[in-house]
Design a protein around this motif. Structure first.
Motif, PDB file in Angstrom:
ATOM      1  N   UNK A   1       9.170  -4.411 -16.973  1.00  0.00           N
ATOM      2  CA  UNK A   1       9.443  -3.780 -18.276  1.00  0.00           C
ATOM      3  C   UNK A   1      10.743  -3.889 -18.831  1.00  0.00           C
ATOM      4  N   UNK A   2      11.207  -3.687 -19.934  1.00  0.00           N
ATOM      5  CA  UNK A   2      12.500  -3.535 -20.405  1.00  0.00           C
ATOM      6  C   UNK A   2      12.369  -2.680 -21.516  1.00  0.00           C
ATOM      7  N   UNK A   3      13.513  -2.034 -21.881  1.00  0.00           N
ATOM      8  CA  UNK A   3      13.881  -1.077 -22.933  1.00  0.00           C
ATOM      9  C   UNK A   3      15.017  -0.752 -23.235  1.00  0.00           C
ATOM     10  N   UNK A   4      15.361   0.309 -24.067  1.00  0.00           N
ATOM     11  CA  UNK A   4      16.589   0.716 -24.473  1.00  0.00           C
ATOM     12  C   UNK A   4      16.976   2.158 -24.736  1.00  0.00           C
ATOM     13  N   UNK A   5      17.892   2.756 -24.461  1.00  0.00           N
ATOM     14  CA  UNK A   5      18.304   3.779 -24.740  1.00  0.00           C
ATOM     15  C   UNK A   5      19.590   3.873 -25.677  1.00  0.00           C
ATOM     16  N   UNK A   6      19.490   4.349 -26.748  1.00  0.00           N
ATOM     17  CA  UNK A   6      20.679   4.480 -27.819  1.00  0.00           C
ATOM     18  C   UNK A   6      21.359   6.077 -27.737  1.00  0.00           C
ATOM     19  N   UNK A   7      22.566   5.922 -27.514  1.00  0.00           N
ATOM     20  CA  UNK A   7      23.258   7.030 -27.383  1.00  0.00           C
ATOM     21  C   UNK A   7      24.509   7.160 -28.247  1.00  0.00           C
ATOM     22  N   UNK A   8      24.831   8.070 -28.945  1.00  0.00           N
ATOM     23  CA  UNK A   8      25.918   7.984 -29.718  1.00  0.00           C
ATOM     24  C   UNK A   8      27.045   9.118 -29.054  1.00  0.00           C
ATOM     25  N   UNK A   9      28.038   8.552 -28.709  1.00  0.00           N
ATOM     26  CA  UNK A   9      28.910   9.908 -27.896  1.00  0.00           C
ATOM     27  C   UNK A   9      29.966  10.185 -29.159  1.00  0.00           C
ATOM     28  N   UNK A  10      29.891  11.511 -29.641  1.00  0.00           N
ATOM     29  CA  UNK A  10      30.615  12.129 -30.468  1.00  0.00           C
ATOM     30  C   UNK A  10      31.579  13.147 -30.123  1.00  0.00           C
ATOM     31  N   UNK A  11      31.473  13.504 -28.913  1.00  0.00           N
ATOM     32  CA  UNK A  11      32.155  14.615 -28.220  1.00  0.00           C
ATOM     33  C   UNK A  11      32.710  14.079 -26.990  1.00  0.00           C
ATOM     34  N   UNK A  12      33.720  14.758 -26.310  1.00  0.00           N
ATOM     35  CA  UNK A  12      34.087  14.408 -25.066  1.00  0.00           C
ATOM     36  C   UNK A  12      32.818  14.682 -24.168  1.00  0.00           C
ATOM     37  N   UNK A  13      32.551  13.909 -23.173  1.00  0.00           N
ATOM     38  CA  UNK A  13      31.495  14.450 -22.308  1.00  0.00           C
ATOM     39  C   UNK A  13      31.784  14.056 -20.642  1.00  0.00           C
TER      40      UNK A  13
END
Ligand SMILES: [Cu+2]
Length: 98
Positions: free
Chosen positions: A62-74
């Motif tokens: 299977x394949x898939x994706x996770x979309x994550x927007x970094x808007x702070x230090x992490x």
């Protein structure tokens, strides 16, 4: 997932991974999660879900994706929390300093 086992891609803090590992262990003990497949029918039976915005759980092939927007230090980790996988090194750091 090009491997032969179920794997997860999860972005979280180390503490969040730790508590999620307990949930994944419970899924495996209840037969919802197998080594190489996810028993979606049993997941419903046990009132369990695995659809968090920060992770994806994939059967072999299977394949898939996770979309994550970094808007702070992490200071986070990417990891697979299928029982035994994190411990065997399936994890890494994500450090973002803007
Ligand atoms: Cu894994």
């Amino acid at each position: 997932n090009k491997g032969e086992l179920v794997h997860e891609f999860n972005i979280a803090t180390a503490a969040m991974h730790s508590s999620h590992q307990a949930e994944m262990m419970e899924m495996m003990q209840k037969g919802v999660l197998g080594a190489d497949r996810i028993h979606h029918d049993k997941m419903g039976e046990h009132g369990m879900r695995h659809d968090h915005a920060n992770s994806i759980l994939l059967e072999p092939g299977e394949s898939g994706e996770v979309v994550w927007t970094f808007d702070t230090d992490a200071e986070l980790e990417f990891a697979c929390n299928v029982p035994g996988h994190y411990e065997s090194g399936m994890k890494g750091p994500i450090r973002l300093h803007q």
